[in-house]
Design a protein around this motif. Sequence first.
Motif, mmCIF file in Angstrom:
data_model
loop_
_atom_site.group_PDB
_atom_site.id
_atom_site.type_symbol
_atom_site.label_atom_id
_atom_site.label_comp_id
_atom_site.label_asym_id
_atom_site.label_seq_id
_atom_site.Cartn_x
_atom_site.Cartn_y
_atom_site.Cartn_z
ATOM 1 N N SER A 337 -26.551 -16.340 -11.583
ATOM 2 C CA SER A 337 -25.537 -16.851 -10.671
ATOM 3 C C SER A 337 -24.175 -16.557 -11.260
ATOM 4 C CB SER A 337 -25.704 -18.358 -10.436
ATOM 5 O OG SER A 337 -25.519 -19.074 -11.646
ATOM 6 N N SER A 338 -23.206 -16.358 -10.379
ATOM 7 C CA SER A 338 -21.869 -16.022 -10.840
ATOM 8 C C SER A 338 -20.857 -16.557 -9.849
ATOM 9 C CB SER A 338 -21.718 -14.498 -10.967
ATOM 10 O OG SER A 338 -20.435 -14.143 -11.428
ATOM 11 N N SER A 339 -19.724 -16.989 -10.366
ATOM 12 C CA SER A 339 -18.641 -17.502 -9.533
ATOM 13 C C SER A 339 -17.332 -16.942 -10.063
ATOM 14 C CB SER A 339 -18.622 -19.035 -9.572
ATOM 15 O OG SER A 339 -17.551 -19.546 -8.810
ATOM 16 N N SER A 340 -16.494 -16.418 -9.167
ATOM 17 C CA SER A 340 -15.279 -15.740 -9.622
ATOM 18 C C SER A 340 -14.100 -16.019 -8.705
ATOM 19 C CB SER A 340 -15.505 -14.219 -9.669
ATOM 20 O OG SER A 340 -16.595 -13.868 -10.480
ATOM 21 N N LYS A 341 -12.915 -16.019 -9.308
ATOM 22 C CA LYS A 341 -11.650 -15.935 -8.593
ATOM 23 C C LYS A 341 -11.117 -14.535 -8.867
ATOM 24 C CE LYS A 341 -10.483 -20.862 -9.103
ATOM 25 N NZ LYS A 341 -9.477 -21.831 -9.633
ATOM 26 N N LEU A 342 -10.948 -13.751 -7.819
ATOM 27 C CA LEU A 342 -10.775 -12.317 -7.992
ATOM 28 C C LEU A 342 -9.349 -11.813 -7.817
ATOM 29 C CD1 LEU A 342 -14.031 -11.119 -6.229
ATOM 30 C CD2 LEU A 342 -13.581 -11.253 -8.674
ATOM 31 N N LYS A 343 -8.386 -12.687 -7.686
ATOM 32 C CA LYS A 343 -7.014 -12.233 -7.512
ATOM 33 C C LYS A 343 -6.577 -11.292 -8.639
ATOM 34 C CE LYS A 343 -2.233 -13.887 -7.020
ATOM 35 N NZ LYS A 343 -1.374 -15.081 -6.829
ATOM 36 N N PRO A 344 -6.727 -11.661 -9.928
ATOM 37 C CA PRO A 344 -6.291 -10.735 -10.975
ATOM 38 C C PRO A 344 -7.094 -9.441 -11.009
ATOM 39 C CG PRO A 344 -7.453 -12.620 -11.919
ATOM 40 C CD PRO A 344 -7.209 -12.939 -10.483
ATOM 41 N N VAL A 345 -8.366 -9.518 -10.650
ATOM 42 C CA VAL A 345 -9.204 -8.312 -10.625
ATOM 43 C C VAL A 345 -8.711 -7.349 -9.548
ATOM 44 C CG1 VAL A 345 -11.531 -7.438 -10.217
ATOM 45 C CG2 VAL A 345 -11.208 -9.539 -11.531
#
Length: 444
Positions: A337-345
């Motif tokens: 499982s994975s959870s991300s905030k992707l703004k910087p990516v």
Amino acid sequence: MDDESRPSKKPRGGAGSGLTAFALRMAKQLHGTKKKNLAKKKNLVFSPLSLYVALALVVSGARRDTLDELLALLGAASREELDEFARGVAERALADQSAAGGPRVAFACGLWHEKTLALKPAYRDAAVDAYKAETRAADFVFKVSYYARSTTKEAREEINRWVSKATSDLITSILPERSVHPLTGMVLANAIYFKGSWSLPFDKELTVTRRFRRLDGSRVRVPFMSSGRSTKQAVAQYKGFKVLKLAYAPYRIPTWDESPYQMRWDEREKKHVLSHVSSESSGGARFSMCVFLPDARAGLPGLVDRMAAAGPSFLWDHLPKDRVEVGEVRLPRFKLSSSSKLKPVLQAMGVEAAFDADRAHLSGMLVAGWLVLEQVFHKAVVEVNEEGTEAASSGACTIMLISDRLGPTPDFVADHPFAFFVVEEVSGTVVFMGHVLDPSEHAE
């Protein structure tokens, strides 16, 4: 040639090819931005398709340099091309096959807008037609009294409940606390659920606990599924890595009209030859899991770089074309499982204007209001065992209202880090992908 291992129809550019390139670039970026996590032996899983569709829906309302940057990120020439791609994905690649005994597949898309702000008709029509989106008015304005809860919190919880239902409760929330606030103008979200059984299931009695070597050389003992010795599997061997393709049932034998190959006259060679036919004639969606295993024990980082540099053709050109005799196939059971905030990516991948209040042009969405992309959230879960695969993902974009102005028989022993892809081969759609660095690690 077996139907299970027959060559896939590779995408010929456009949004389908753009999705594969986006998937490989995103994997490299996440791999690179999580070096500390890699050192801590963290796994990675995400849904390129979920993120791609979420950002494509933003594209439908983008203008000027915001539009140009997002189209470049997604590898598409126009909004219309993305809309057509999304329409095809929703209607064909992610069509549910459970009634016929195949994979259970569900796709849902939702759009919530502040109830005091109307959607532009053209944007609403595109969201509903191409993305099959449910459009709903929400109360994002902060209203609280002694007896009433914050309507902002209620709106966030409503969206999270929608995601939970759409993913059969594998993902219970996509929006964390404080992600929705009184200045939120819109939230775009989607959810994908997949549950498929292997065409050739693994025998549970052959599952044994063995050692898996991590990137740093340490070892962990995990259950390994096995096909037994001297079996035929869809395996291909290349310089530096091997590929295993595991088909999901059912893989029915195609009729001659549906075959990916047909006889045609070659004027130059003056003879009949077998050639690919179009994906529209190929007999429907064909799902499989493809495991890319580097030869070197710590070779996954280099393979990830190689994939991203080569572009979309790398994945599709290296899928096994035949089932061959293999000595042994061993694959660990895993649940990631994975959870991300992707703004910087995404900013690192060239999307800057959409997040900049002074440069964002998302004027195609609402009748009134100046909008800026605030954050992109993503969650994914995948479990692989002897029976098959269950996976879910959700992507969400929160949009803030700024103002009211406008060879020899090989073994395939995956006992060290590897990459995996869940793909729909006919349309060239990468639904899930990830890196398994430590199959014993379940938490995010």
